[in-house]
Design an enzyme around this catalytic site. Structure first.
Site, PDB file in Angstrom:
ATOM      1  N   LYS A 160       2.376   9.444  -5.450  1.00  0.00           N
ATOM      2  CA  LYS A 160       2.940   9.454  -4.106  1.00  0.00           C
ATOM      3  C   LYS A 160       4.382   9.953  -4.187  1.00  0.00           C
ATOM      4  O   LYS A 160       4.950   9.850  -5.269  1.00  0.00           O
ATOM      5  CB  LYS A 160       2.779   8.069  -3.515  1.00  0.00           C
ATOM      6  CG  LYS A 160       4.013   7.196  -3.415  1.00  0.00           C
ATOM      7  CD  LYS A 160       3.737   5.920  -2.720  1.00  0.00           C
ATOM      8  CE  LYS A 160       4.684   5.703  -1.583  1.00  0.00           C
ATOM      9  NZ  LYS A 160       6.064   5.370  -1.959  1.00  0.00           N
ATOM     10  N   HIS A 190      -0.303   2.793  -5.849  1.00  0.00           N
ATOM     11  CA  HIS A 190      -0.291   1.727  -6.866  1.00  0.00           C
ATOM     12  C   HIS A 190      -0.662   0.363  -6.282  1.00  0.00           C
ATOM     13  O   HIS A 190      -0.999  -0.549  -7.029  1.00  0.00           O
ATOM     14  CB  HIS A 190       1.047   1.686  -7.620  1.00  0.00           C
ATOM     15  CG  HIS A 190       2.149   1.003  -6.889  1.00  0.00           C
ATOM     16  ND1 HIS A 190       2.937   1.633  -5.961  1.00  0.00           N
ATOM     17  CD2 HIS A 190       2.604  -0.282  -6.941  1.00  0.00           C
ATOM     18  CE1 HIS A 190       3.821   0.781  -5.493  1.00  0.00           C
ATOM     19  NE2 HIS A 190       3.645  -0.397  -6.063  1.00  0.00           N
ATOM     20  N   LYS A 194      -3.293  -3.488  -7.736  1.00  0.00           N
ATOM     21  CA  LYS A 194      -2.938  -4.907  -7.752  1.00  0.00           C
ATOM     22  C   LYS A 194      -4.206  -5.753  -7.636  1.00  0.00           C
ATOM     23  O   LYS A 194      -5.048  -5.505  -6.774  1.00  0.00           O
ATOM     24  CB  LYS A 194      -1.988  -5.241  -6.587  1.00  0.00           C
ATOM     25  CG  LYS A 194      -0.629  -4.550  -6.685  1.00  0.00           C
ATOM     26  CD  LYS A 194       0.264  -4.951  -5.516  1.00  0.00           C
ATOM     27  CE  LYS A 194       1.498  -4.075  -5.401  1.00  0.00           C
ATOM     28  NZ  LYS A 194       2.547  -4.344  -6.364  1.00  0.00           N
ATOM     29  N   GLU A 228      11.046  -6.734   0.928  1.00  0.00           N
ATOM     30  CA  GLU A 228      11.647  -6.574  -0.398  1.00  0.00           C
ATOM     31  C   GLU A 228      13.091  -7.058  -0.346  1.00  0.00           C
ATOM     32  O   GLU A 228      13.754  -6.920   0.690  1.00  0.00           O
ATOM     33  CB  GLU A 228      11.660  -5.104  -0.798  1.00  0.00           C
ATOM     34  CG  GLU A 228      10.285  -4.488  -0.890  1.00  0.00           C
ATOM     35  CD  GLU A 228      10.358  -3.084  -1.455  1.00  0.00           C
ATOM     36  OE1 GLU A 228      10.231  -2.935  -2.677  1.00  0.00           O
ATOM     37  OE2 GLU A 228      10.570  -2.146  -0.677  1.00  0.00           O
ATOM     38  N   ASP A 247       7.766   5.893   3.416  1.00  0.00           N
ATOM     39  CA  ASP A 247       7.718   5.341   2.056  1.00  0.00           C
ATOM     40  C   ASP A 247       6.618   4.285   1.909  1.00  0.00           C
ATOM     41  O   ASP A 247       6.024   4.161   0.840  1.00  0.00           O
ATOM     42  CB  ASP A 247       9.095   4.715   1.743  1.00  0.00           C
ATOM     43  CG  ASP A 247       9.243   4.326   0.281  1.00  0.00           C
ATOM     44  OD1 ASP A 247       8.743   5.075  -0.577  1.00  0.00           O
ATOM     45  OD2 ASP A 247       9.869   3.279   0.001  1.00  0.00           O
ATOM     46  N   HIS A 252       0.858   2.290   1.353  1.00  0.00           N
ATOM     47  CA  HIS A 252       0.631   0.898   0.949  1.00  0.00           C
ATOM     48  C   HIS A 252       0.148   0.005   2.103  1.00  0.00           C
ATOM     49  O   HIS A 252      -0.830  -0.723   1.969  1.00  0.00           O
ATOM     50  CB  HIS A 252       1.913   0.294   0.370  1.00  0.00           C
ATOM     51  CG  HIS A 252       2.507   1.106  -0.735  1.00  0.00           C
ATOM     52  ND1 HIS A 252       1.745   1.860  -1.599  1.00  0.00           N
ATOM     53  CD2 HIS A 252       3.798   1.290  -1.132  1.00  0.00           C
ATOM     54  CE1 HIS A 252       2.540   2.460  -2.478  1.00  0.00           C
ATOM     55  NE2 HIS A 252       3.780   2.137  -2.212  1.00  0.00           N
ATOM     56  N   LYS A 352      13.699  -3.204   3.333  1.00  0.00           N
ATOM     57  CA  LYS A 352      14.487  -3.426   2.123  1.00  0.00           C
ATOM     58  C   LYS A 352      15.582  -4.437   2.466  1.00  0.00           C
ATOM     59  O   LYS A 352      15.963  -4.572   3.631  1.00  0.00           O
ATOM     60  CB  LYS A 352      15.166  -2.130   1.679  1.00  0.00           C
ATOM     61  CG  LYS A 352      14.171  -1.007   1.376  1.00  0.00           C
ATOM     62  CD  LYS A 352      14.109  -0.719  -0.088  1.00  0.00           C
ATOM     63  CE  LYS A 352      13.126   0.377  -0.424  1.00  0.00           C
ATOM     64  NZ  LYS A 352      12.206   0.008  -1.489  1.00  0.00           N
TER      65      LYS A 352
HETATM   66  C1  BG6 Z   1       7.020   2.312  -3.743  1.00  0.00           C
HETATM   67  C2  BG6 Z   1       8.155   2.624  -2.798  1.00  0.00           C
HETATM   68  O1  BG6 Z   1       5.912   3.139  -3.490  1.00  0.00           O
HETATM   69  O2  BG6 Z   1       6.636   0.955  -3.566  1.00  0.00           O
HETATM   70  C3  BG6 Z   1       9.322   1.709  -3.068  1.00  0.00           C
HETATM   71  O3  BG6 Z   1       8.545   3.986  -2.970  1.00  0.00           O
HETATM   72  C4  BG6 Z   1       8.898   0.266  -2.992  1.00  0.00           C
HETATM   73  O4  BG6 Z   1      10.382   1.963  -2.159  1.00  0.00           O
HETATM   74  C5  BG6 Z   1       7.661   0.021  -3.863  1.00  0.00           C
HETATM   75  O5  BG6 Z   1       9.969  -0.535  -3.441  1.00  0.00           O
HETATM   76  C6  BG6 Z   1       7.093  -1.357  -3.623  1.00  0.00           C
HETATM   77  O6  BG6 Z   1       6.134  -1.625  -4.581  1.00  0.00           O
HETATM   78  P1  BG6 Z   1       5.840  -3.113  -5.030  1.00  0.00           P
HETATM   79  O7  BG6 Z   1       4.694  -2.991  -5.974  1.00  0.00           O
HETATM   80  O8  BG6 Z   1       7.103  -3.642  -5.653  1.00  0.00           O
HETATM   81  O9  BG6 Z   1       5.499  -3.853  -3.781  1.00  0.00           O
END
Ligand code: BG6
Length: 501
Positions: A160, A190, A194, A228, A247, A252, A352
């Site tokens: 991505k 990703h 999980k 986050e 993003d 996600h 964030k």
């Molecule tokens: C990434 C984003 O794809 O996923 C990031 O680019 C983000 O900005 C991250 O922090 C979050 O992933 P996870 O696994 O920490 O929830």
């Protein structure tokens, strides 16, 4: 998924484009280390880093090792407790090819490196900046490296971000599909690596209980949150041209939405699962510009605090424009126009520098049909929630009302729960282990198909278009849970966000 009884993946030459980048050292190499630890890599798996800076195989391995040691000490990562014997086994597999991604000579050199002992199998992992995705794919095709007619498999993993809007995602898909078949493309998200995300389908479709109330008769609305505590860290330049919506949402958050909302697949096979996911994301109602503005909130963090730590505002982060209008928080309301979910809003939010790290899905149930306990404070009992916690504190909890012991009729909120840590021993993992293993074994279930990606962008595009015309970016102090406008999005529907943490 437990790996104890499963065989090692087939032999292969795995090319990592962008070998000197962050993804390789922070996630891919620790994941390969973990797979090696668990005996899931074939003896003849070779890993070749590809990048433009000149280096020998030893230097490449040395740098990765130094990083793993450092991270182990700092406790930052997931590969913790580095075992030097396991590392030594992995290091023997490593090789390095210096090369410009745009130079055809690089690809001729890669062709010579495809190992005979790996039966001509090769995976090309594009861990590069996205501007190289079409360039590299085209050159792989021109060099004949994607041709499977000699028997070995040839696969391409695309990281991505996959496009920046609907048109660019469609163009990238078209470009990839010119030189390879959909079967050869592994588009990574990703989140699908999980355990807790994979478990949503298992919970829904292997427990008869859930299906009976998983619809608009019993569910009032669904909330999906990815909060986050981190800011933009070293990625200011990328983030400032991307923003929270691009993003996190079409990828996600929509993956989580699809897992919650999809119909049961006809089989647990890649195409059946991916068709259901594409269908449900395709059923998200495309808002008009006016409705997109009404149903979205953008926020940007200003200076604030986390505990005692002072945090800078977003506009003071490195490589961020001093007058940036980029959102670091977004909250959306979307509707899924299908039989199961008609009338059930899905509220999504991500940000964030919020107060806690918490990725969760909160399913909010409709209230009991009438106020049974009329004379008591139970007249307006709190709604029941099912909270599916993706990370941290992985697990699932039902919020219920129970009678507090004693002579009075007083209700209290209690929890019925399952925490992963109480039932399973989870080895440290990055989330990429399953994805790399699945790519090696040719299982595309956890990878995104072209239609899935495009449907995601199609649902997001109205927000991008509406914001391009105007609308406010609300400020929120770092360390707090987004702007007040994010709460109003739900308050207007007489609802509120499930509390974080
Ligand atoms: C990434 C984003 O794809 O996923 C990031 O680019 C983000 O900005 C991250 O922090 C979050 O992933 P996870 O696994 O920490 O929830």
């Amino acid at each position: 998924m437990t790996r104890q009884s499963i065989p090692a993946a087939p032999p292969c030459t795995l090319f990592l484009f962008g070998a000197n980048g962050d993804l390789v050292k922070r996630l891919l190499m620790p994941a390969l280390y973990n797979l090696s630890r668990d005996g899931l890599l074939d003896r003849n798996l070779r890993i070749v880093g590809v990048d433009h800076n000149p280096a020998s195989a030893e230097e490449f391995a040395g740098r990765l090792h130094a990083f793993m040691v450092e991270r182990d000490k700092g406790g930052e990562g997931t590969a913790k407790c580095l075992d030097e014997k396991i590392w030594a086994r992995l290091a023997k597999r490593l090789d390095y090819q210096t090369g410009d991604f745009l130079d055809p000579a690089t690809y001729q050199a890669l062709a010579r490196r495809i190992d005979k002992t790996s039966h001509g199998n090769a995976i090309f992992y594009l861990a590069t900046s996205p501007r190289f995705f079409p360039e590299v794919a085209q050159r792989l095709g021109q060099a004949g490296l994607l041709d499977e007619s000699a028997g070995g498999f040839r696969r391409v993993v695309v990281e991505k971000p996959f496009g920046t809007d609907l048109a660019s995602a469609e163009a990238l898909n078209a470009c990839l599909l010119k030189v390879m078949g959909e079967r050869q493309i592994y588009r990574i998200d990703h989140y699908l690596g999980k355990e807790t995300v994979q478990n949503i389908l298992v919970s829904r479709f292997s427990n008869g209980l859930f299906e009976s109330f998983w619809n608009n008769h019993y569910i009032d609305h669904v909330q999906i949150t990815a909060a986050e505590t981190v800011g933009v860290e070293t990625r200011g330049a990328f983030y400032d041209s991307t923003g929270a919506l691009r993003d996190m949402v079409p990828n996600h958050l929509f993956q989580l939405l699809a897992m919650v909302a999809m119909e049961p697949p006809a089989a647990f096979a890649a195409d059946a699962v991916r068709s259901e996911k594409a269908k449900v994301v395709g059923a998200i109602r495309p808002w008009s510009a006016k409705m997109a503005l009404k149903n979205s909130v953008r926020g940007q963090y200003t200076a604030g605090k986390q505990g005692r730590k002072q945090l800078p505002g977003y506009r003071h982060e490195a490589n961020v424009a001093a007058d940036s209008q980029t959102e670091t928080y977004v909250a959306l309301k979307v509707m899924i126009d299908n039989w199961r979910w008609a009338g059930v809003p899905f509220y999504l939010r991500t940000g964030k520098r919020m107060s806690v790290r918490d990725t969760e899905i909160a399913i909010c149930f409709k209230p009991a049909p009438y106020a049974q306990f009329r004379e008591s404070e139970l007249e307006r009992p709190k709604p029941n929630y099912l909270k599916i916690q993706i990370q941290p504190n992985e697990g699932m909890w039902f919020d219920l009302q129970a009678k507090r012991p004693g002579p009075e009729l007083v209700m209290e909120n209690v929890e019925l729960g399952f925490a992963y840590k109480d039932f399973f021993k989870m080895n440290p993992a990055t989330g990429y282990e399953t994805l790399i293993y699945d790519c090696l074994t040719g299982d595309q279930t956890l990878f995104q198909r072209a239609d899935n990606i495009e449907n995601g962008w199609r649902a997001v595009q109205p927000f991008l278009d509406a914001w391009a015309q105007g609308g406010e970016v609300h400020e929120y102090p770092a360390g707090e849970d987004g702007p007040e406008a994010g709460n109003e999005l739900l308050a207007r529907d007489k609802r509120e966000w499930h509390s974080l943490g």
